[in-house]
Design a protein around this motif. Structure first.
Motif, PDB file in Angstrom:
ATOM      1  N   VAL A 194      83.567  38.438  27.350  1.00  0.00           N
ATOM      2  CA  VAL A 194      82.644  37.423  27.852  1.00  0.00           C
ATOM      3  C   VAL A 194      81.297  37.534  27.120  1.00  0.00           C
ATOM      4  N   ALA A 195      80.852  38.777  26.945  1.00  0.00           N
ATOM      5  CA  ALA A 195      79.574  38.985  26.258  1.00  0.00           C
ATOM      6  C   ALA A 195      79.653  38.477  24.822  1.00  0.00           C
ATOM      7  N   ILE A 196      80.777  38.765  24.164  1.00  0.00           N
ATOM      8  CA  ILE A 196      80.920  38.317  22.775  1.00  0.00           C
ATOM      9  C   ILE A 196      80.889  36.787  22.709  1.00  0.00           C
ATOM     10  N   ALA A 197      81.538  36.152  23.660  1.00  0.00           N
ATOM     11  CA  ALA A 197      81.536  34.687  23.684  1.00  0.00           C
ATOM     12  C   ALA A 197      80.102  34.167  23.769  1.00  0.00           C
ATOM     13  N   ALA A 198      79.320  34.785  24.654  1.00  0.00           N
ATOM     14  CA  ALA A 198      77.926  34.350  24.809  1.00  0.00           C
ATOM     15  C   ALA A 198      77.145  34.590  23.517  1.00  0.00           C
ATOM     16  N   ILE A 199      77.372  35.738  22.912  1.00  0.00           N
ATOM     17  CA  ILE A 199      76.665  36.073  21.673  1.00  0.00           C
ATOM     18  C   ILE A 199      76.986  35.054  20.582  1.00  0.00           C
ATOM     19  N   LEU A 200      78.255  34.678  20.509  1.00  0.00           N
ATOM     20  CA  LEU A 200      78.642  33.742  19.452  1.00  0.00           C
ATOM     21  C   LEU A 200      78.035  32.364  19.671  1.00  0.00           C
ATOM     22  N   LEU A 201      77.859  31.991  20.921  1.00  0.00           N
ATOM     23  CA  LEU A 201      77.186  30.715  21.196  1.00  0.00           C
ATOM     24  C   LEU A 201      75.767  30.749  20.630  1.00  0.00           C
ATOM     25  N   ALA A 202      75.090  31.882  20.852  1.00  0.00           N
ATOM     26  CA  ALA A 202      73.707  32.006  20.377  1.00  0.00           C
ATOM     27  C   ALA A 202      73.658  32.049  18.858  1.00  0.00           C
ATOM     28  N   VAL A 203      74.585  32.823  18.264  1.00  0.00           N
ATOM     29  CA  VAL A 203      74.582  32.966  16.806  1.00  0.00           C
ATOM     30  C   VAL A 203      74.857  31.616  16.142  1.00  0.00           C
ATOM     31  N   GLU A 204      75.772  30.882  16.719  1.00  0.00           N
ATOM     32  CA  GLU A 204      76.090  29.582  16.127  1.00  0.00           C
ATOM     33  C   GLU A 204      74.880  28.643  16.157  1.00  0.00           C
ATOM     34  N   ALA A 205      74.050  28.822  17.178  1.00  0.00           N
ATOM     35  CA  ALA A 205      72.860  27.983  17.278  1.00  0.00           C
ATOM     36  C   ALA A 205      71.731  28.499  16.386  1.00  0.00           C
ATOM     37  N   GLY A 206      72.006  29.580  15.645  1.00  0.00           N
ATOM     38  CA  GLY A 206      71.003  30.080  14.714  1.00  0.00           C
ATOM     39  C   GLY A 206      70.083  31.135  15.299  1.00  0.00           C
ATOM     40  N   TYR A 207      70.454  31.681  16.450  1.00  0.00           N
ATOM     41  CA  TYR A 207      69.616  32.703  17.077  1.00  0.00           C
ATOM     42  C   TYR A 207      70.199  34.091  16.861  1.00  0.00           C
ATOM     43  N   GLN A 208      69.342  35.083  17.084  1.00  0.00           N
ATOM     44  CA  GLN A 208      69.813  36.470  17.089  1.00  0.00           C
ATOM     45  C   GLN A 208      70.149  36.877  18.507  1.00  0.00           C
ATOM     46  N   ALA A 209      71.050  37.828  18.617  1.00  0.00           N
ATOM     47  CA  ALA A 209      71.359  38.368  19.936  1.00  0.00           C
ATOM     48  C   ALA A 209      71.164  39.871  19.907  1.00  0.00           C
ATOM     49  N   ALA A 210      70.683  40.428  21.007  1.00  0.00           N
ATOM     50  CA  ALA A 210      70.576  41.875  21.130  1.00  0.00           C
ATOM     51  C   ALA A 210      71.557  42.328  22.199  1.00  0.00           C
ATOM     52  N   PHE A 211      72.225  43.425  21.935  1.00  0.00           N
ATOM     53  CA  PHE A 211      73.206  43.967  22.879  1.00  0.00           C
ATOM     54  C   PHE A 211      72.757  45.391  23.189  1.00  0.00           C
TER      55      PHE A 211
END
Ligand code: ADP
Ligand code: MG
Length: 685
Positions: A299-316
């Motif tokens: 689930v976390a990866i799915a959320a991260i990929l949504l952000a990355v696709e929008a051009g954002y960085q994600a922190a885990f």
């Protein structure tokens, strides 16, 4: 008399008592009125002295007919006071109260006195004894009516301030208090009476019923104030405008399609909830709770990929370095094929040179790390999402550091330790909640058994039989990374020992000090089935998923916490074979035995958490510091869950209709949401 008046200004409280009260944190009239009794004794009429022992403490009264002081073992002393019940007859049996090594007690008790005692009667030989009872000497004075022949309050007391004294002071204070009713700061649907009446009745109730009514009133007030504060925080964070951090979802779909399994419907539901949050221009503040193994990482990866696709960085973020590393290993496998750039950043690992995949933060899409991410000057050029794993180890204050950033990122908090509902409503009360209430299919049943280490022989033949059948095992022992000082067995010795015991099978040792590439190699060999037995510290707590490993033996299980044992156990039961978790103990205390028995009974994480809570109390889960919420003075998060729920619904609905508390009828609630230093939720006025 003003509620906020300092006690010094009341000229009838002697100076030394003022000082003693201050030690209890009591400085004002209000403090004293809300110094609630910790229990009450019914002193209308005392029961006859019992003949048998009981596990329930009871309250008795009698005359001291004899005292004695005995020595044993050189310097140790036992002080005994023998009590006789009133109207004693030939059949009455005296009660012997005993105190060990408590000098002050013998100075306080003398023959001829009347005592009230509270404790558990025990048979010691033929004598009925009470060890270390709470006691009070009854003095024959005009104050007698305050202390006797009523439901009498028992307070948290302190040195230099006896129960009697404290009780007398509070009694007098209540008498001098204005008799005007105080409107409580409660909405109509929670209101059940007058606050000053409740304050009176909590101290000196006329009946047990009126005590309950008073308590409910005060608990509701306390909870409502707390929930108003939480609702205010929540409303505030929801009102901040940010930007949508979600891409179209192609990258996420690609990832989900590449998974070797179908998502559970709970996972689908939760991903949809998160996606909705991320697509909105208001910041996400969401708690994802799900038992060990429920599949939060996906689930976390799915959320991260949504952000990355929008051009954002994600922190885990993970609470420990080991966890961060494990996430790094897992995520690297998934992100590689998708072309997502990953970096790891922990306190230790910036300098280490053997991390070939570590890239500069600036151009990484996803940065994995520990708390260090919060405190160092990690440069995020476009931070859009923060995922915090294992939130229970993160404080609210730390979380606030993130959410106060500009521009504000979306925040997803995950907890593998399932938490009781009242905790969700308080510590996480400002978050929206998603729950993974379904396990992935094909999870086998796990049988858990506690065994004494004297039964090692039988356990060994069981292990050998499982190995013979082609299965693999985990053997876990409590040598925790940072604390070799713990008198746990040393890693190497442990390993040698097991290699000897399971001679015919290949064993490997894994612990936190082994360099990472080697660690990965060891795990890989185990995954491929080349290694049959993995002897390990708790580094396997998360992230490891090997279906053929169906047996876990945990040594010195009594040294682990319930939540951690449950977490460890989550590593097995992942394949078609029946799984076994053996908790090996040596001389556990009765508490430890009780703790471990919980795991034999249930494999449901919520039940484990509830039991854990019951055994340990909520302290660990709800430290004031950790929650960032004021301490409760009267409410009990476990017993009063229903009241908390009512208070929460009420507070939330007020803010829903009137987010800025502008309506005339809501004006009076404004003072509840002022975050005062050190305030408590029991304000009298
Ligand atoms: P946790 O919620 O404890 O963090 P993980 O995310 O580590 O759980 O997931 C546990 C294991 O279950 C992982 O190996 C993961 O790949 C697997 N998994 C996750 N979702 C599913 C699913 N829908 N079906 C089967 N296996 C799954
Ligand atoms: Mg996890």
């Amino acid at each position: 008399m003003e509620i906020s008046q300092p006690l010094e200004e009341l000229d009838w409280i002697p100076r030394p008592k003022i000082l003693a009260l201050r030690r209890l944190g009591i400085a004002t009239v209000e403090h004293l009125l809300t110094h609630f009794p910790r229990r009450h004794e019914d002193r209308h009429q005392f029961p006859q002295f019992p003949r048998d022992e009981s596990d329930k403490p009871i309250c008795l009264s009698g005359e001291v007919i004899k005292t004695s002081l005995r020595r044993f073992g050189g310097w140790k002393k036992i002080f005994e006071a023998t009590l006789q019940e009133p109207n004693a007859n030939a059949l009455s049996q005296p009660l012997v109260c005993r105190w060990f090594n408590l000098h002050y007690v013998q100075k306080m008790i003398a023959t001829g006195q009347q005592l009230v005692v509270f404790g558990k009667p025990r048979l010691r030989g033929k004598r009925l004894c009470m060890d270390h009872p709470e006691f009070e000497v009854i003095e024959d004075d005009q104050d007698k009516s305050i202390h006797l022949r009523r439901i009498t309050p028992i307070y948290p007391a302190t040195e230099g301030l006896s129960q009697r004294m404290l009780r007398s002071i509070i009694y007098r204070l209540l008498q001098e208090l204005d008799t005007d009713p105080i409107e409580p700061l409660l909405p109509k649907n929670l209101n059940n009476g007058d606050r000053s009446e409740a304050i009176r009745a909590i101290h000196f109730p006329m009946t047990w019923h009126s005590l309950n009514v008073a308590r409910e009133h005060l608990v509701l007030s306390e909870f409502f104030a707390m929930q108003m504060l939480i609702a205010a925080r929540r409303t505030e964070s929801h009102a901040r405008v940010s930007t949508a951090h979600s891409g179209r979802g192609d990258l996420m779909e690609k990832f989900l399609r590449s998974l070797p399994f179908e998502l559970t419907s709970a996972q689908k539901k939760v991903i949809a909830e998160i996606r909705r949050d991320m697509e909105s221009k208001f910041p996400m503040n969401r708690l994802l709770q799900g038992d060990v193994g429920s599949g939060k990482t996906v689930v976390a990866i799915a959320a991260i990929l949504l952000a990355v696709e929008a051009g954002y960085q994600a922190a885990f973020m993970a609470p420990t370095q080991i966890l961060a590393e494990q996430h790094y290993a897992v995520l690297r496998r998934w992100f590689g094929p998708l072309g997502v750039k990953l970096a790891i950043r922990t306190a230790a690992h910036q300098e280490e040179s053997f991390l070939p995949l570590v890239e500069g933060n600036e151009d990484a899409d996803v940065i994995i790390g520990t708390h260090a991410l919060l405190y160092e000057k990690v440069s995020f050029s476009k931070l859009g999402l923060v995922v915090i794993d294992e939130q229970h180890k993160f404080g609210v204050a730390q979380r606030a550091r993130l959410t106060s950033r500009e521009p504000v990122p979306d925040v997803l908090v995950m907890t593998a330790t399932p938490i009781p509902r009242t905790i969700t409503m308080t510590v996480y009360g400002d978050l929206d909640v998603s729950t993974l209430d379904e396990m992935p299919h094909g999870r086998g049943k796990i049988i858990t058994a506690v065994r004494d280490s004297s039964k090692l022989g039988e356990v060994l033949s069981f292990l050998q039989a499982q190995l013979e059948a082609g299965r693999q095992l985990y053997i876990v022992y409590p040598l925790i990374e940072e604390s070799e000082k713990l008198e746990a067995k040393a890693a190497a010795a442990e390993y040698e020992c097991w290699r000897e015991r399971l001679r015919r099978y290949s064993c490997e040792l894994l612990h936190g000090r082994i360099p990472r590439p080697e660690k990965q190699q060891i795990m890989e060999q185990f995954r491929r089935g080349e290694t049959k037995v993995l002897i390990s510290t708790t580094v396997i707590e998360v992230g490891v998923d090997i279906p053929n490993a169906n047996v876990m033996l945990i040594e010195n299980a009594e040294r682990f916490g319930l939540a951690q044992l449950h977490q460890l156990r989550g590593r097995i039961g992942r394949g078609e074979h029946k799984s076994y978790c053996i908790l090996l103990t040596s001389e556990p205390t009765s508490e430890a035995a009780e703790k471990l028995a919980v795991l034999e009974k249930t494999s449901d994480g919520f039940e484990v958490a509830e039991a854990d809570w019951e055994l340990r109390g909520p302290g660990d889960l709800l430290g004031t510091a950790q929650s960032g919420l004021p301490a409760l003075k009267i409410g009990d998060l476990r017993k009063d869950a229903q009241l908390m729920k009512r208070a929460r619904i009420s507070a939330m609905s007020i803010f829903e209709m009137d987010p800025r508390l502008e309506w005339p009828e809501n004006q009076r609630f404004r003072e509840l949401i002022v975050e005062k230093q050190g305030r408590t939720f029991s304000n009298v006025s």
